[in-house]
Design a protein around this motif. Structure first.
Motif, PDB file in Angstrom:
ATOM      1  N   ILE A 247      -3.624   6.927  -2.456  1.00 40.18           N
ATOM      2  CA  ILE A 247      -3.442   6.294  -0.891  1.00 40.18           C
ATOM      3  C   ILE A 247      -4.037   4.754  -1.473  1.00 40.18           C
ATOM      4  CG2 ILE A 247      -4.694   5.940   0.770  1.00 40.18           C
ATOM      5  CD1 ILE A 247      -2.947   5.028   2.968  1.00 40.18           C
ATOM      6  N   LYS A 248      -3.634   4.164  -2.012  1.00 43.42           N
ATOM      7  CA  LYS A 248      -3.836   2.395  -3.289  1.00 43.42           C
ATOM      8  C   LYS A 248      -3.222   1.549  -2.271  1.00 43.42           C
ATOM      9  CE  LYS A 248      -7.158   5.240  -4.719  1.00 43.42           C
ATOM     10  NZ  LYS A 248      -8.759   4.924  -3.837  1.00 43.42           N
ATOM     11  N   ARG A 249      -3.624   0.553  -3.532  1.00 43.20           N
ATOM     12  CA  ARG A 249      -1.987  -0.828  -3.447  1.00 43.20           C
ATOM     13  C   ARG A 249      -1.738  -1.178  -4.740  1.00 43.20           C
ATOM     14  NH1 ARG A 249      -2.235  -4.767   0.449  1.00 43.20           N
ATOM     15  NH2 ARG A 249      -4.252  -4.289   1.350  1.00 43.20           N
TER      16      ARG A 249
ATOM     17  N   VAL B  52       5.793   4.211   1.069  1.00 46.36           N
ATOM     18  CA  VAL B  52       4.733   2.418   1.602  1.00 46.36           C
ATOM     19  C   VAL B  52       4.338   2.899   2.582  1.00 46.36           C
ATOM     20  CG1 VAL B  52       5.328   0.098   2.124  1.00 46.36           C
ATOM     21  CG2 VAL B  52       6.219   2.079   0.198  1.00 46.36           C
ATOM     22  N   VAL B  53       3.551   2.429   3.324  1.00 52.12           N
ATOM     23  CA  VAL B  53       2.438   2.006   4.545  1.00 52.12           C
ATOM     24  C   VAL B  53       3.507   1.324   5.215  1.00 52.12           C
ATOM     25  CG1 VAL B  53       0.369   1.535   5.309  1.00 52.12           C
ATOM     26  CG2 VAL B  53       0.439   2.968   3.834  1.00 52.12           C
TER      27      VAL B  53
ATOM     28  N   ILE C 286       0.933  -0.818  -0.056  1.00 54.20           N
ATOM     29  CA  ILE C 286       0.233   0.173   0.351  1.00 54.20           C
ATOM     30  C   ILE C 286       1.394   1.055  -0.055  1.00 54.20           C
ATOM     31  CG2 ILE C 286      -1.516   1.112   0.976  1.00 54.20           C
ATOM     32  CD1 ILE C 286      -2.926  -1.013   2.053  1.00 54.20           C
ATOM     33  N   VAL C 287       0.524   2.403  -1.155  1.00 58.28           N
ATOM     34  CA  VAL C 287       1.437   2.806  -1.236  1.00 58.28           C
ATOM     35  C   VAL C 287       0.808   4.213  -1.173  1.00 58.28           C
ATOM     36  CG1 VAL C 287       3.086   1.990  -2.625  1.00 58.28           C
ATOM     37  CG2 VAL C 287       1.666   3.369  -3.535  1.00 58.28           C
TER      38      VAL C 287
ATOM     39  N   VAL D  32      -4.139   0.269  -7.183  1.00 65.01           N
ATOM     40  CA  VAL D  32      -5.777   0.415  -7.858  1.00 65.01           C
ATOM     41  C   VAL D  32      -6.488   0.530  -6.076  1.00 65.01           C
ATOM     42  CG1 VAL D  32      -5.697  -1.458  -9.274  1.00 65.01           C
ATOM     43  CG2 VAL D  32      -5.342  -2.142  -7.295  1.00 65.01           C
ATOM     44  N   SER D  33      -7.379   0.363  -5.721  1.00 64.37           N
ATOM     45  CA  SER D  33      -8.667   0.528  -5.110  1.00 64.37           C
ATOM     46  C   SER D  33      -9.050  -1.213  -4.259  1.00 64.37           C
ATOM     47  CB  SER D  33      -9.508   0.967  -4.985  1.00 64.37           C
ATOM     48  OG  SER D  33      -9.472   2.693  -5.392  1.00 64.37           O
TER      49      SER D  33
END
Length: 202
Positions: A151-153, A198-199, A139-140, A165-166
């Motif tokens: 914030i998406k993958r 990166v989360v 997730i970034v 993408v969500s």
């Protein structure tokens, strides 16, 4: 004679220790600590300068680096070195430490929206590590030309292009001004330089 030699050796050792201590005292250093939302700066120098203003300027610069997608630890160190040079401190030792360890830049990010449900909740705070070392599935946080901060993958990596993408796959429909619109999660491509990091904790 032996006493004179021992005395001379002791004096020589004391001189060497004194020179070593003086050399260390002459070294300038800047210690920066980040915890994701706060920055602490301490400057060690024997130069007669306004360290309060210097530390304040370094703090402000560090916050700018935290919020800039293309900046990293090297950017931070180079900028701090330039600020120190302006104040008359040349080639200081710059130490970056953080809640993630040395030479890492953590940033707390606020989640806005429901596109990452069920993984991330609207209003939730997450911890980001500023890095471009990313992998599919991460997730970034990114800066999108089309959508702004998102914030998406990561779903795909094609050289320097990253497909995001969500997590929320629900599709809904809304009537707006008499027109029917499909509402679904974002899918978009961004350049790797647009990735803030990166989360790592949520």
């Amino acid at each position: 004679m032996a006493k004179k030699i021992i005395l001379a050796l002791i004096i020589l050792i004391l001189i060497i220790i004194g020179l070593f201590t003086f050399t260390n005292l002459g070294g300038d250093s800047v210690d920066v600590y980040l915890d994701g939302e706060n920055v602490t700066v301490t400057t060690h120098t024997i130069s007669n300068i306004d360290t309060a203003s210097l530390n304040s300027e370094i703090c402000n610069y560090t916050f700018n680096v935290m919020n800039d997608s293309i900046s990293d630890t090297e950017t931070l160190k180079n900028g701090i070195s330039d600020i120190c040079s302006y104040y008359g401190i040349e080639n200081p030792e710059i130490n970056i430490d953080s809640s993630l360890g040395p030479n890492q830049i953590p940033v707390i990010v606020h989640v806005d929206g429901t596109s990452m449900l069920p993984t991330l909740q609207d209003g939730q705070d997450v911890l980001l590590n500023k890095t471009h070392n990313i992998h599919v599935g991460d997730i970034v946080v990114a800066e999108s030309d089309e959508y702004g901060p998102i914030i998406k993958r990561v779903s795909e990596i094609d050289e320097n292009m990253i497909h995001l993408v969500s997590d929320n796959k629900n599709i809904s429909y809304e009537y707006i001004n008499g027109e029917l619109y499909e509402v679904k999660g974002i899918e978009t491509w961004v350049d790797i330089s647009d990735i803030n990091g990166v989360v790592i904790s949520y």
